[in-house]
Design a protein around this motif. Sequence first.
Motif: not given
Length: 128
Positions: A52-56, A58-59
């Motif tokens: 999941e990508r939680r933000g730029p 941040d995977h």
Amino acid sequence: MAAHPRMFDDDDPLLAIVRAAALALPEAAEKIAHGRPTFFTTKVFAYYGGGERRGPGDHVQHPASVLILPDHDDEPAMRQDERFWMPAYLGPRGWLGIDVADTAPGELAELLDASFRRSAPRRLVDRL
């Protein structure tokens, strides 16, 4: 085009649980796609492992998870359940992920069944 690296262990006991439940569905098969086990009939209904990508930048990887297409009626509640997460790439297309260890007995089979019903041909869904 370079092949994707294998991102799972065939001896993973959680994969064995997913594999048994997925392949019990009518005419379900398994293939490796993007380095991960993928379960399908004419279309994919589940992936083992994802992120999941939680933000730029941040995977978060979830190697022992299952990605499914939820039943339309259950989807709003599932999106409120903190065990579920939106997978990178597939999330915007309606897919959700859950770590297999976070599923209750029987829940995994129900999630796979619902995803199968959303993707399989009618003739196979009628066999359930």
